[in-house]
Design a protein around this motif. Structure first.
Motif, PDB file in Angstrom:
ATOM      1  N   PHE A 362      49.718  38.066  42.162  1.00  8.82           N
ATOM      2  CA  PHE A 362      50.372  37.922  43.456  1.00  8.82           C
ATOM      3  C   PHE A 362      49.387  37.338  44.463  1.00  8.82           C
ATOM      4  N   TRP A 363      48.236  37.976  44.542  1.00  9.07           N
ATOM      5  CA  TRP A 363      47.192  37.492  45.445  1.00  9.07           C
ATOM      6  C   TRP A 363      45.843  37.954  44.944  1.00  9.07           C
ATOM      7  N   ALA A 364      44.943  37.007  44.730  1.00  2.00           N
ATOM      8  CA  ALA A 364      43.545  37.308  44.423  1.00  2.00           C
ATOM      9  C   ALA A 364      42.716  36.908  45.645  1.00  2.00           C
ATOM     10  N   TYR A 365      41.623  37.625  45.880  1.00  2.41           N
ATOM     11  CA  TYR A 365      40.852  37.369  47.096  1.00  2.41           C
ATOM     12  C   TYR A 365      39.399  37.772  46.893  1.00  2.41           C
ATOM     13  N   ASP A 366      38.535  37.201  47.720  1.00  6.72           N
ATOM     14  CA  ASP A 366      37.100  37.493  47.704  1.00  6.72           C
ATOM     15  C   ASP A 366      36.882  38.888  48.273  1.00  6.72           C
ATOM     16  N   ASN A 367      36.388  39.790  47.436  1.00  2.00           N
ATOM     17  CA  ASN A 367      36.092  41.155  47.881  1.00  2.00           C
ATOM     18  C   ASN A 367      34.609  41.483  47.687  1.00  2.00           C
ATOM     19  N   SER A 368      33.792  40.447  47.825  1.00  2.00           N
ATOM     20  CA  SER A 368      32.353  40.601  47.644  1.00  2.00           C
ATOM     21  C   SER A 368      31.756  41.476  48.743  1.00  2.00           C
ATOM     22  N   PRO A 369      30.615  42.112  48.458  1.00  2.39           N
ATOM     23  CA  PRO A 369      29.944  42.908  49.496  1.00  2.39           C
ATOM     24  C   PRO A 369      29.482  42.029  50.641  1.00  2.39           C
ATOM     25  N   GLU A 370      29.169  42.675  51.752  1.00  2.13           N
ATOM     26  CA  GLU A 370      28.831  41.941  52.969  1.00  2.13           C
ATOM     27  C   GLU A 370      27.651  41.002  52.771  1.00  2.13           C
ATOM     28  N   ASP A 371      26.666  41.426  51.984  1.00  2.00           N
ATOM     29  CA  ASP A 371      25.480  40.590  51.799  1.00  2.00           C
ATOM     30  C   ASP A 371      25.647  39.563  50.684  1.00  2.00           C
ATOM     31  N   ALA A 372      26.830  39.521  50.051  1.00  2.00           N
ATOM     32  CA  ALA A 372      27.128  38.556  48.991  1.00  2.00           C
ATOM     33  C   ALA A 372      26.120  38.630  47.842  1.00  2.00           C
ATOM     34  N   SER A 373      25.532  39.809  47.638  1.00  2.00           N
ATOM     35  CA  SER A 373      24.558  39.972  46.554  1.00  2.00           C
ATOM     36  C   SER A 373      25.221  39.899  45.186  1.00  2.00           C
ATOM     37  N   THR A 374      26.502  40.184  45.127  1.00  2.00           N
ATOM     38  CA  THR A 374      27.303  39.959  43.927  1.00  2.00           C
ATOM     39  C   THR A 374      28.614  39.316  44.365  1.00  2.00           C
ATOM     40  N   GLY A 375      29.330  38.767  43.419  1.00  2.00           N
ATOM     41  CA  GLY A 375      30.628  38.170  43.719  1.00  2.00           C
ATOM     42  C   GLY A 375      31.735  39.036  43.159  1.00  2.00           C
ATOM     43  N   VAL A 376      32.762  39.294  43.940  1.00  2.00           N
ATOM     44  CA  VAL A 376      33.874  40.120  43.473  1.00  2.00           C
ATOM     45  C   VAL A 376      35.189  39.437  43.830  1.00  2.00           C
ATOM     46  N   ILE A 377      36.050  39.296  42.841  1.00  2.00           N
ATOM     47  CA  ILE A 377      37.415  38.853  43.070  1.00  2.00           C
ATOM     48  C   ILE A 377      38.344  40.013  42.755  1.00  2.00           C
ATOM     49  N   ASN A 378      39.037  40.491  43.761  1.00  2.00           N
ATOM     50  CA  ASN A 378      40.075  41.498  43.574  1.00  2.00           C
ATOM     51  C   ASN A 378      41.432  40.809  43.468  1.00  2.00           C
ATOM     52  N   ALA A 379      42.386  41.464  42.850  1.00  2.00           N
ATOM     53  CA  ALA A 379      43.726  40.883  42.776  1.00  2.00           C
ATOM     54  C   ALA A 379      44.786  41.958  42.642  1.00  2.00           C
ATOM     55  N   PHE A 380      45.918  41.707  43.302  1.00  2.00           N
ATOM     56  CA  PHE A 380      47.131  42.467  43.056  1.00  2.00           C
ATOM     57  C   PHE A 380      47.879  41.735  41.949  1.00  2.00           C
ATOM     58  N   VAL A 381      48.218  42.444  40.892  1.00  2.00           N
ATOM     59  CA  VAL A 381      48.814  41.780  39.737  1.00  2.00           C
ATOM     60  C   VAL A 381      50.146  42.429  39.372  1.00  2.00           C
ATOM     61  N   ALA A 382      50.967  41.670  38.668  1.00  4.23           N
ATOM     62  CA  ALA A 382      52.266  42.148  38.208  1.00  4.23           C
ATOM     63  C   ALA A 382      52.092  42.902  36.902  1.00  4.23           C
ATOM     64  N   GLN A 383      52.401  44.179  36.925  1.00  3.94           N
ATOM     65  CA  GLN A 383      52.233  45.019  35.747  1.00  3.94           C
ATOM     66  C   GLN A 383      52.996  44.470  34.551  1.00  3.94           C
ATOM     67  N   SER A 384      54.196  43.976  34.782  1.00  5.62           N
ATOM     68  CA  SER A 384      55.053  43.511  33.682  1.00  5.62           C
ATOM     69  C   SER A 384      54.555  42.233  33.027  1.00  5.62           C
ATOM     70  N   MET A 385      53.612  41.539  33.676  1.00  8.96           N
ATOM     71  CA  MET A 385      53.147  40.259  33.147  1.00  8.96           C
ATOM     72  C   MET A 385      51.733  40.320  32.597  1.00  8.96           C
ATOM     73  N   LEU A 386      51.169  41.532  32.509  1.00 11.37           N
ATOM     74  CA  LEU A 386      49.832  41.704  31.955  1.00 11.37           C
ATOM     75  C   LEU A 386      49.859  42.818  30.920  1.00 11.37           C
ATOM     76  N   PRO A 387      49.098  42.686  29.837  1.00 12.77           N
ATOM     77  CA  PRO A 387      49.010  43.793  28.880  1.00 12.77           C
ATOM     78  C   PRO A 387      48.326  44.996  29.506  1.00 12.77           C
ATOM     79  N   ALA A 388      48.696  46.175  29.048  1.00 13.64           N
ATOM     80  CA  ALA A 388      48.061  47.392  29.554  1.00 13.64           C
ATOM     81  C   ALA A 388      46.606  47.477  29.123  1.00 13.64           C
ATOM     82  N   ASP A 389      46.269  46.889  27.999  1.00 15.99           N
ATOM     83  CA  ASP A 389      44.902  46.890  27.493  1.00 15.99           C
ATOM     84  C   ASP A 389      44.000  46.133  28.471  1.00 15.99           C
ATOM     85  N   HIS A 390      42.982  46.793  28.974  1.00 13.32           N
ATOM     86  CA  HIS A 390      42.135  46.203  30.006  1.00 13.32           C
ATOM     87  C   HIS A 390      41.353  44.996  29.507  1.00 13.32           C
ATOM     88  N   GLN A 391      40.916  45.035  28.278  1.00 12.36           N
ATOM     89  CA  GLN A 391      40.138  43.919  27.749  1.00 12.36           C
ATOM     90  C   GLN A 391      40.992  42.649  27.669  1.00 12.36           C
TER      91      GLN A 391
END
Length: 489
Positions: A362-391
């Motif tokens: 639905f929406w992915a966005y930059d959720n990195s820490p303030e100092d950008a020491s690592t990069g993080v992409i968070n996302a809201f996803v559709a449960q029905s369109m992704l397998p339950a298996d995390h890998q």
């Protein structure tokens, strides 16, 4: 309340400050009187003045207010083995966190902003500089939206005008409530002559704001949400100058963690309340998994849907029973986080934001820490369109990110995946109120029943459903409990 200008904000904030100060002086003698009465009569140390059900922002705010007012006779009962409710941090290591639940604050959300400052917790802006990537099938385009989601301003203006007549805390009291509550947001949008592309954008917006597609979102409820944002849709549904503008240093759960730490052993986790007896008597009995609790006042700082899991004896009045029974709990939300060595997309002029018309994101966005020491992409996803298996889910999403952001996205160093629908003590992140609900059940939302005080973000006068609403509801519930105790002294 409808439109709220700066003067109204100022006066409301001052009122809350004065009320809190007055409570600190007026409630203290009452609290001491109760303690003296128990000691003199031997009533028992097992009766507390207030029992709070729920260790999220609402419940912990209420507990903190009680303590600041001089009342030490209370307990917080949390069903889960942690505090925070619908806020939860993923620990990324090196004092970095990514949020699995609620995380943003914005203009007008003064209650949570004040709490953050009082707890000594910093804030920082959400990152949105650069281009947002839109994906549809095999095609994609990157556009600089300047911190907005590309809202159609003509349609937004129509919504703003309608929202001014819908009180955010009591939409059923709107003059046109009966008319507006008959339709869904989808019904109203269908009358606006949108193109298919526009409908896709509004569908994404509806899901992110209310947890469901427009066809299931009550139009009256949607307008009440806009009313919370000064009747400005752009303040509800954008990033710049909007409800998604600011993040909390250390992750949003840190607010609850710090409050619980200060409250010490007054907070009992893994203590779900199964039954509440004698709520219409002077002392109420709560049956929990960790024992019996007796209290004079009960604050239920939890979703109405979760109240339905408690056995009330005697049964609650029919209007309140029906409100809880019919309360929607079908918007669980699944939120994921990909962690990278750095936010590589920024060097490419991208902001890490992705919207997908046909796919699991639905929406992915930059959720990195303030100092950008690592990069993080968070996302809201559709449960029905992704397998339950995390890998498997991580691999599918990484491949989509690689198309949007570059090949580096194929190699995350961490992956976190949280499905709120699998949490038996949450079930639903937001309350997607359907058409017809408020005019039928709204009147039962706020009034206390016997010794029971209803709290939680859903009961807030403004910003219901947001972290700010949770804090506001906690302040109100604590004040109500203290006043009730004073009157019964």
């Amino acid at each position: 309340m409808t439109g709220r200008g700066n003067n109204n904000k100022f006066s409301r904030r001052n009122f809350l400050q004065v009320a809190a100060g007055a409570t600190a002086f007026t409630a203290l003698p009452a609290a001491r009187a109760f303690a003296a009465d128990e000691k003199a009569t031997g009533a028992s140390d097992h009766v507390v003045d207030v029992a709070i059900l729920g260790g999220g922002l609402a419940g912990l705010t209420a507990a903190r207010d009680l303590q600041r007012a001089g009342c030490e006779s209370f307990v917080v009962l949390e069903a889960m083995d942690r505090v925070g409710g619908r806020t939860l941090n993923h620990d990324l290591g090196n004092d970095q966190f990514s949020e699995a639940g609620g995380q943003w604050i914005g203009p007008g959300q003064t209650a949570i902003a004040d709490l953050t400052r009082e707890l000594g917790i910093g804030t920082f802006p959400t990152y949105y500089q650069g281009k947002t990537t839109f994906m549809a099938g095999d095609g994609q385009a990157s556009v600089d939206l300047g911190g907005t989601f590309g809202t159609d301003m003509k349609i937004a203006a129509k919504l703003d005008e309608l929202a001014r007549g819908v009180p955010s805390g009591a939409p059923w009291k709107a003059e046109r409530a009966a008319e507006l509550d008959k339709m869904s947001l989808g019904d109203w949008l269908a009358q606006q002559g949108f193109s298919p592309e526009d409908r896709i954008g509004w569908s994404i917006s509806s899901f992110l704001t209310g947890g469901v597609m427009p066809a299931k979102m009550g139009f009256l409820h949607f307008l009440s949400m806009i009313n919370s944002a000064d009747s400005r849709y752009d303040r509800l549904d954008s990033i710049k100058d909007s409800a998604q503008e600011t993040r909390i240093s250390g992750g949003s759960q840190v607010l609850s963690l710090k409050m619980a730490e200060a409250l010490g052993d007054k907070v009992r986790t893994a203590s779900p309340v199964r039954r509440i007896r004698d709520w219409d008597q002077s002392v109420v009995t709560l049956e929990t998994d960790t024992g019996i609790v007796h209290a004079r006042q009960i604050i239920l700082a939890m979703s109405p849907a979760m109240c339905q899991q408690i056995d009330f004896d005697p049964v609650l009045p029919t209007p309140r029973q029906e409100l809880q029974r019919q309360w929607p709990a079908h918007s669980p939300a699944r939120k994921v986080a990909h962690v990278y060595k750095k936010p590589f997309w920024r060097d490419k002029g991208l902001n890490g934001h992705i919207m997908q018309a046909q796919g699991p994101i639905f929406w992915a966005y930059d959720n990195s820490p303030e100092d950008a020491s690592t990069g993080v992409i968070n996302a809201f996803v559709a449960q029905s369109m992704l397998p339950a298996d995390h890998q498997q889910a991580e691999k599918i999403l990484s491949e989509i990110y690689a198309r949007a952001l570059g090949e580096e996205a194929l190699h995350p160093i961490q992956y976190h995946d949280h499905d709120w629908g699998q949490d038996p003590w949450i079930l639903s992140c937001v309350s997607a109120i359907p058409p017809g609900f408020w005019t039928q059940h709204g009147e039962a939302l706020h009034p206390s029943v016997g010794r029971l005080i209803w709290s939680g973000t859903e009961t807030a006068g403004i910003w219901a459903g947001y972290m700010d609403g949770a804090v506001r509801s906690g302040h109100r519930a604590a004040l109500q409990a203290l006043n009730n105790l004073r009157r019964s002294a």
